[in-house]
Design an enzyme around this catalytic site. Structure first.
Site, PDB file in Angstrom:
ATOM      1  N   CYS A  36       0.972  -0.957   0.097  1.00  0.00           N
ATOM      2  CA  CYS A  36      -0.390  -0.019   0.077  1.00  0.00           C
ATOM      3  C   CYS A  36       0.769   1.137  -0.203  1.00  0.00           C
ATOM      4  O   CYS A  36       2.186   1.059   0.301  1.00  0.00           O
ATOM      5  CB  CYS A  36      -0.963   0.337   1.179  1.00  0.00           C
ATOM      6  N   ASP A 423      24.280  33.606 -15.907  1.00  0.00           N
ATOM      7  CA  ASP A 423      23.239  34.501 -15.863  1.00  0.00           C
ATOM      8  C   ASP A 423      23.171  35.619 -14.962  1.00  0.00           C
ATOM      9  O   ASP A 423      23.674  35.102 -13.798  1.00  0.00           O
ATOM     10  CB  ASP A 423      21.569  33.356 -15.280  1.00  0.00           C
TER      11      ASP A 423
END
Length: 464
Positions: A36, A423
């Site tokens: 489960c 960047d």
């Protein structure tokens, strides 16, 4: 293997039924032979009667059957990549998404021998790659049988099985169930419309993803609004459209696919999960970003890394976007798609590498060298076929440097550990805040996104 510390952590998490742990591990019950999700509403078994697994495929391999109540196949993607080396992680991702691909082909894509791939998967999950792929097929088949009305034959095709009979036999062997038992009273019917629900690890910051994608959306190809994301694209089987609508109450996305062939389903779902970054655990990301020195109150809750649809498309975006604003880059991209994109019955598709490589790109207002870089990149993608070009091949293109390559990896491959040091915005933000960016590893891509968000918020505040 589950360590003693993990055993204790999983035991505590299982008892709490906290949704934050859904998809991070699975609980198998020895007395019933069923496994489960940790959020299963069934009565909690005694601790001595359970075993824990990182992956649903491992539970299947050990002879446990998936629970019909909590449906382990419907859990968010596993986060149990920590401690798994990069090549092994990539191998497991390919084996669980490329369901019809031969293992030899997957090994070639990874640049390793089939024997070494076998060693990697044995070390990572305790089984050979073919078995891990088989269990991935079963889990996807179970999901499609329970959530859709596709005929069993179409489900078999979508999941890489050679026939419906092969799917039936495999389901019976490993799950002790037939397709009709999984489907229940629901009747199958031929359709090119498929609806599914895909869960995510909550919290999920849909407004952040929505804003990011909307700002960069290509006209006619993508549609983004406050409710969801839509996309048209073409593959080897034909055209396909996908829509994803965020459902906060259910903790995931309601998905609609319009397909030409059932074999398109799994690749489309895999790509969509990556583009919308459905499988990231936000708690792990937050801890890594705080480690850099980023104040907790500066974090974006449920931060995600929105991807581009492919490495090819990410490369086109990166090259066109060199040294220009996002708005200017998207204007150029829209011009490119309007001129070279395939328009069929009002639906627009991103230009093919062949069409782009053969064009003089006169419609674009940019330096000739950048146009040539764009053509060279398209030619490279075209020559690689289904394979992804290596870093050296991309960097060999004149006009393509480290920033462009990192952007391609960040958005085209959704690699989690790419800090765009080249960047200007990200670098200035990191320096201004005195951050130790290397401490965000292996999640530096998320640090890049976070710094972009902080810079945008600062700019918006200054313009008020």
């Amino acid at each position: 293997m589950i360590s003693e510390i993990q055993q204790q952590q999983y035991a505590s998490a299982r008892l709490s039924r906290d949704r934050r742990f859904d998809g991070q591990f699975y609980v198998a019950v020895l007395s019933t032979g069923i496994f489960c999700r940790p959020v299963c509403p069934a009565r909690l078994p005694a601790e001595h009667n359970v075993r824990y697994f990182h992956f649903a495929q491992q539970a299947l391999e050990q002879g446990f059957r998936p629970c019909l109540r909590c449906r382990p196949d419907s859990a968010p993607g596993s986060c149990a990549w920590q401690g798994v080396e990069t090549t092994a992680k990539r191998a497991l991702q390919l084996l669980s998404s490329e369901l019809a691909a031969p293992v030899t082909q997957i090994a070639e894509r990874l640049g390793v021998s089939e024997r070494y791939l076998n060693q990697l998967t044995h070390k990572a999950v305790g089984m050979p790659p073919k078995r891990y792929q088989l269990h991935s097929r079963l889990l996807q088949a179970k999901r499609l049988l329970q959530q859709t009305s596709l005929p069993v034959t179409d489900v078999a095709i979508a999941c890489g099985f050679q026939s419906a009979r092969r799917l039936q036999d495999t389901l019976q062997r490993w799950c002790k169930l037939s397709p009709s038992q999984l489907r229940g009273a629901q009747h199958s019917q031929p359709t090119n419309e498929v609806s599914l629900f895909l869960p995510v690890h909550m919290p999920y910051n849909w407004p952040q993803v929505c804003s990011f994608l909307a700002l960069r959306a290509v006209q006619g190809v993508e549609f983004v609004d406050s409710n969801g994301y839509q996309r048209h694209f073409k593959d080897n089987y034909g055209v396909l459209s996908v829509s994803a609508y965020f459902n906060e109450n259910k903790g995931g996305f309601d998905i609609q696919l319009t397909i030409s062939n059932p074999a398109q389903i799994q690749p489309a779902i895999t790509t969509l999960r990556r583009v919308l970054d459905m499988d990231t655990n936000p708690a792990v990301i937050s801890q890594s970003l705080i480690a850099t020195g980023l104040p907790a109150d500066q974090l974006t809750p449920g931060l995600r890394l929105p991807g581009a649809w492919s490495v090819y498309e990410a490369g086109c975006r990166a090259i066109i976007g060199q040294q220009v604003s996002i708005k200017a880059a998207i204007t150029q991209l829209n011009t490119l798609v309007a001129a070279l994109g395939d328009n069929q019955e009002g639906q627009v598709y991103f230009p093919s590498p062949e069409a782009l490589a053969a064009s003089d790109l006169a419609m674009l207002r940019m330096p000739g060298a950048r146009k040539q870089a764009l053509r060279d990149f398209a030619s490279l993608i075209n020559s690689c076929g289904d394979a992804v070009p290596c870093d050296e091949q991309i960097l060999a293109i004149r006009g393509v440097g480290p920033w462009t390559l990192q952007y391609i990896k960040l958005r085209g491959d959704s690699e989690p550990d790419q800090f765009l040091s080249g960047d200007l915005i990200a670098r200035r933000q990191a320096e201004g805040m005195g951050l130790s960016t290397e401490l965000a590893a292996p999640w530096r891509s998320y640090l890049t996104i976070q710094l972009w968000l902080l810079a945008s918020a600062q700019q918006a505040k200054s313009e008020q």
